[in-house]
Design a protein around this motif. Structure first.
Motif, PDB file in Angstrom:
ATOM      1  N   ARG A  86     -26.077  20.772 -23.305  1.00 20.64           N
ATOM      2  CA  ARG A  86     -27.176  20.191 -22.537  1.00 20.64           C
ATOM      3  C   ARG A  86     -26.736  19.165 -21.510  1.00 20.64           C
ATOM      4  O   ARG A  86     -27.466  18.843 -20.593  1.00 20.64           O
ATOM      5  CB  ARG A  86     -28.192  19.554 -23.498  1.00 20.64           C
ATOM      6  N   LEU A  87     -25.549  18.606 -21.655  1.00 26.54           N
ATOM      7  CA  LEU A  87     -25.056  17.632 -20.683  1.00 26.54           C
ATOM      8  C   LEU A  87     -23.657  18.054 -20.245  1.00 26.54           C
ATOM      9  O   LEU A  87     -22.969  18.787 -20.963  1.00 26.54           O
ATOM     10  CB  LEU A  87     -25.022  16.235 -21.309  1.00 26.54           C
ATOM     11  N   PRO A  88     -23.224  17.594 -19.062  1.00 24.69           N
ATOM     12  CA  PRO A  88     -21.917  18.017 -18.554  1.00 24.69           C
ATOM     13  C   PRO A  88     -20.766  17.640 -19.496  1.00 24.69           C
ATOM     14  O   PRO A  88     -20.919  16.754 -20.328  1.00 24.69           O
ATOM     15  CB  PRO A  88     -21.786  17.259 -17.230  1.00 24.69           C
ATOM     16  N   HIS A  89     -19.631  18.301 -19.314  1.00 26.06           N
ATOM     17  CA  HIS A  89     -18.406  18.028 -20.081  1.00 26.06           C
ATOM     18  C   HIS A  89     -18.663  18.081 -21.583  1.00 26.06           C
ATOM     19  O   HIS A  89     -18.266  17.164 -22.313  1.00 26.06           O
ATOM     20  CB  HIS A  89     -17.823  16.666 -19.704  1.00 26.06           C
ATOM     21  N   ALA A  90     -19.319  19.109 -22.027  1.00 26.56           N
ATOM     22  CA  ALA A  90     -19.629  19.262 -23.456  1.00 26.56           C
ATOM     23  C   ALA A  90     -20.282  18.002 -24.010  1.00 26.56           C
ATOM     24  O   ALA A  90     -19.985  17.547 -25.108  1.00 26.56           O
ATOM     25  CB  ALA A  90     -18.376  19.609 -24.251  1.00 26.56           C
ATOM     26  N   SER A  91     -21.174  17.449 -23.214  1.00 31.34           N
ATOM     27  CA  SER A  91     -21.963  16.283 -23.627  1.00 31.34           C
ATOM     28  C   SER A  91     -21.137  15.035 -23.911  1.00 31.34           C
ATOM     29  O   SER A  91     -21.596  14.135 -24.591  1.00 31.34           O
ATOM     30  CB  SER A  91     -22.826  16.587 -24.858  1.00 31.34           C
ATOM     31  N   SER A  92     -19.910  14.987 -23.402  1.00 28.72           N
ATOM     32  CA  SER A  92     -19.177  13.736 -23.613  1.00 28.72           C
ATOM     33  C   SER A  92     -18.872  13.086 -22.261  1.00 28.72           C
ATOM     34  O   SER A  92     -18.051  13.556 -21.506  1.00 28.72           O
ATOM     35  CB  SER A  92     -17.931  13.953 -24.465  1.00 28.72           C
ATOM     36  N   PRO A  93     -19.569  11.996 -21.961  1.00 30.77           N
ATOM     37  CA  PRO A  93     -19.505  11.380 -20.637  1.00 30.77           C
ATOM     38  C   PRO A  93     -18.187  10.671 -20.355  1.00 30.77           C
ATOM     39  O   PRO A  93     -17.853  10.426 -19.206  1.00 30.77           O
ATOM     40  CB  PRO A  93     -20.650  10.369 -20.646  1.00 30.77           C
TER      41      PRO A  93
END
Lengths: 330, 281
Positions: A105-112
């Motif tokens: 759901r978020l970029p980079h496998a959800s890890s900012p």
């Protein structure tokens, strides 16, 4: 002035409710305290300007697995910010608090942002600790949080294993190396912050293994000149995933805020702040800006590359009877 | 019917049925229901799995430490608690009330605070630890640290159970013993101690039971190494954090049954001692 302040405190809660700005709870792991302490007011400001709502953000910190269990058991977190995906997968497996594919759901496998496991040693590096091999030598004492209860400890364990596998070959050789290393661990704290206290305040150990951001925090804030940071030749890529806990966010009516709270982590402001706290930002421009000063070059391998994902790593190494248990029972 | 009458006939006040009913309800809500939940949850495991969990080497090592350190702590408290109670009852000295109040502090202090304070003091760079370290005595992060923490939290039990009994024993009894030709040791061993035994055993049992279940203060000072300084309650928490609820409750059931058996033994010992003493009089 004082009266105005008093008035303001009296007025804020009803206004907040009138605007629909409900508080959100961020359940996080042990060593993100300082980052979110600074990030939260920034986001509150940003959200006020964007939506007109004044919100409060509540934080909860502790060993990552413990925190994940608390949410799975009913602590109604709107967002969860962990240091390994396994601790968020639990929320899907037990109680379907969020969808299975939450990482998409978020970029980079959800890890900012990312980090890595490095060493902190005492001033002058009296035991000449330069790389993983030095930690496994007899007479060296190493502080690592318990891999059973802390993601931080799991990463340290996997980093050592990955190093050994590259250098000595897999299977028994890697296990022997990691066993030797963990035989040098005198205290297994339940979380990363506890390990820091043991190393820094209690004076136990020749080296502390923990996340880069924690190491730099100690260096800069807790008597920096007493310690030196050592970057090993290779280490593990720590990916710190974040997610909205759908079930609770919907129940509280905070989904929009929670979503924005996580997306803001990817903004330039969020990434800059991450870099300031020694988390490696995903945004390449921001990373390049701080790389020379804050993020020394180090070869990193991901858990997916070396261990075939967290599920597998958990089963082989950390479940009951896994390689970690074997260190102590053989 | 006849039995019911003898039960009731002891009391002048009415309301036995209501009071007993309320007691049972209260005990069920507070004690029995949570405890039975533990047993039910552990029943998710098959008998073989249950046995494998509770007899794993790590689990066995943790029982040894938990029960062993709790027993040593309670024994230390029985000795020194008796001494403290004696001083507080038999002598007057400046600051006596203050000392009396200090005794209760381990009750009131959050256990985590106690654990952190003890660790800070006994760590190799702490106030006491730095003097003990050169002597080769390591306290913090060893099983000895566990004993220290469990002794600390158990202190008030013995003092507070022995104190009132000692207050009821008038000094005249000691004087009478002396008049009848008993020497000091005989007065202590033959006159005082028999009267104090039941209270002392109760205090020991309370301190022991409290120490077996203690978690908060121990995890800070223990070092938490599997097989060496890992207490059973920590093993339970570790299992919970790995999301193994049934395994965690299996260990809990073992601790529960073992504690219950030990308390039963201690209580029958106490009954036996007071009974014997009672007959002699």
């Amino acid at each position: 002035m004082l009266r105005n302040l008093l008035l303001a405190t009296l007025l804020i809660p009803p206004l907040a409710y009138a605007d629909g700005g409900k508080p959100i709870l961020n359940v996080s792991y042990d060593v993100t305290r300082e980052f979110f302490k600074e990030y939260n007011p920034k986001f509150v400001n940003y959200w006020q300007q964007k939506s007109g709502q004044t919100i409060t953000i509540n934080q909860s910190h502790g060993g990552s697995s413990k925190q994940a269990r608390a949410v799975a058991d009913g602590l109604e977190a709107d967002v969860i910010t962990m240091n390994q995906p396994g601790d968020i997968d639990i929320l899907y497996q037990r109680g379907k608090l969020l969808p299975k594919d939450w990482q998409k759901r978020l970029p980079h496998a959800s890890s900012p942002f990312t980090s890595t496991t490095v060493f902190l040693v005492r001033k002058g590096n009296p035991k000449k600790i330069k790389d993983w091999d030095d930690l496994a030598k007899p007479g060296v004492s190493v502080v690592i949080p318990n891999p059973k209860t802390s993601g931080n400890g799991k990463y340290s364990y996997l980093a050592a294993w990955g190093y050994a596998e590259k250098k000595y070959g897999g299977g028994d050789k890697a296990r022997d190396f990691v066993t030797k290393l963990f035989r040098n661990v005198p205290v297994l704290d339940t979380g990363g912050r506890g390990a820091t206290t043991t190393f820094v305040q209690r004076g136990i150990g020749d080296a502390l293994l923990t996340f880069e951001n924690e190491v730099q925090l100690i260096k800069n804030e807790l008597g920096g000149s007493d310690f030196e940071v050592v970057y090993p030749s290779v280490s593990v890529l720590v990916e710190a995933p974040v997610a909205v806990v759908d079930k609770y966010a919907d129940k509280h009516g905070t989904r929009a805020t929670a979503q924005a709270y996580l997306e803001y982590l990817y903004s330039d402001e969020g990434q800059e702040l991450a870099a300031k706290h020694y988390y490696r930002p995903r945004n390449e421009k921001v990373f390049a800006k701080y790389a020379a000063e804050r993020f020394p070059d180090i070869a990193l391998f991901s858990v997916d590359e070396v261990f075939g994902g967290w599920d597998k790593a958990q089963k082989i190494h950390f479940d009951n009877g896994g390689t970690f248990d074997q260190i102590y029972t053989k | 019917m006849a039995i019911a009458r003898t039960w009731k006939s002891h009391s002048v006040l009415p309301g036995f049925g209501l009071a007993l009913g309320f007691t049972i309800l209260y005990l069920s809500l507070i004690v029995l229901i949570p405890l039975s939940a533990t047993f039910i949850k552990s029943a998710e495991l098959s008998l073989g799995e249950f046995w494998a969990v509770v007899t794993a080497p790590r689990a066995l090592a943790s029982y040894r430490l938990s029960f062993g350190a709790a027993a040593i702590g309670a024994l230390l408290n029985a000795g020194f608690g008796l001494l403290t109670a004696w001083i507080l009852v038999r002598y007057t000295f400046p600051g006596k009330r203050l000392v009396d109040a200090f005794v209760d502090l381990p009750f009131a202090l959050p256990t985590a605070v106690a654990g952190i304070a003890l660790t800070a003091v006994y760590a190799p760079n702490g106030w006491l630890g730095q003097w003990l370290e050169p002597l080769g005595i390591k306290v913090a992060f060893t099983p000895l640290g566990v004993v220290v923490a469990l002794t600390f939290i158990g202190l008030p039990f013995v003092v507070r159970t022995v104190q009132p009994v000692l207050e009821d024993l008038e000094a005249e009894i000691e004087e009478a013993a002396a008049c009848l030709g008993a020497n000091r040791w005989q007065t202590f061993a033959r006159v005082l101690l028999p009267a104090l035994w039941p209270a002392l055993i109760t205090g020991f049992a309370l301190a022991f039971a409290r120490a077996v279940g203690e978690y908060g203060s121990v995890v800070f000072i223990a070092g938490n190494m599997p097989m060496i300084s890992e207490i059973s309650p920590l093993l339970i928490i570790t299992k919970l954090e790995q999301h193994e609820y049934a395994g965690a409750t299996a260990i809990a059931v073992v601790m529960l049954v073992a504690s219950f058996a030990l308390l039963l033994v201690i209580n029958s010992l106490q009954w036996w001692v007071s009974h014997r003493h009672g007959r002699k009089q």
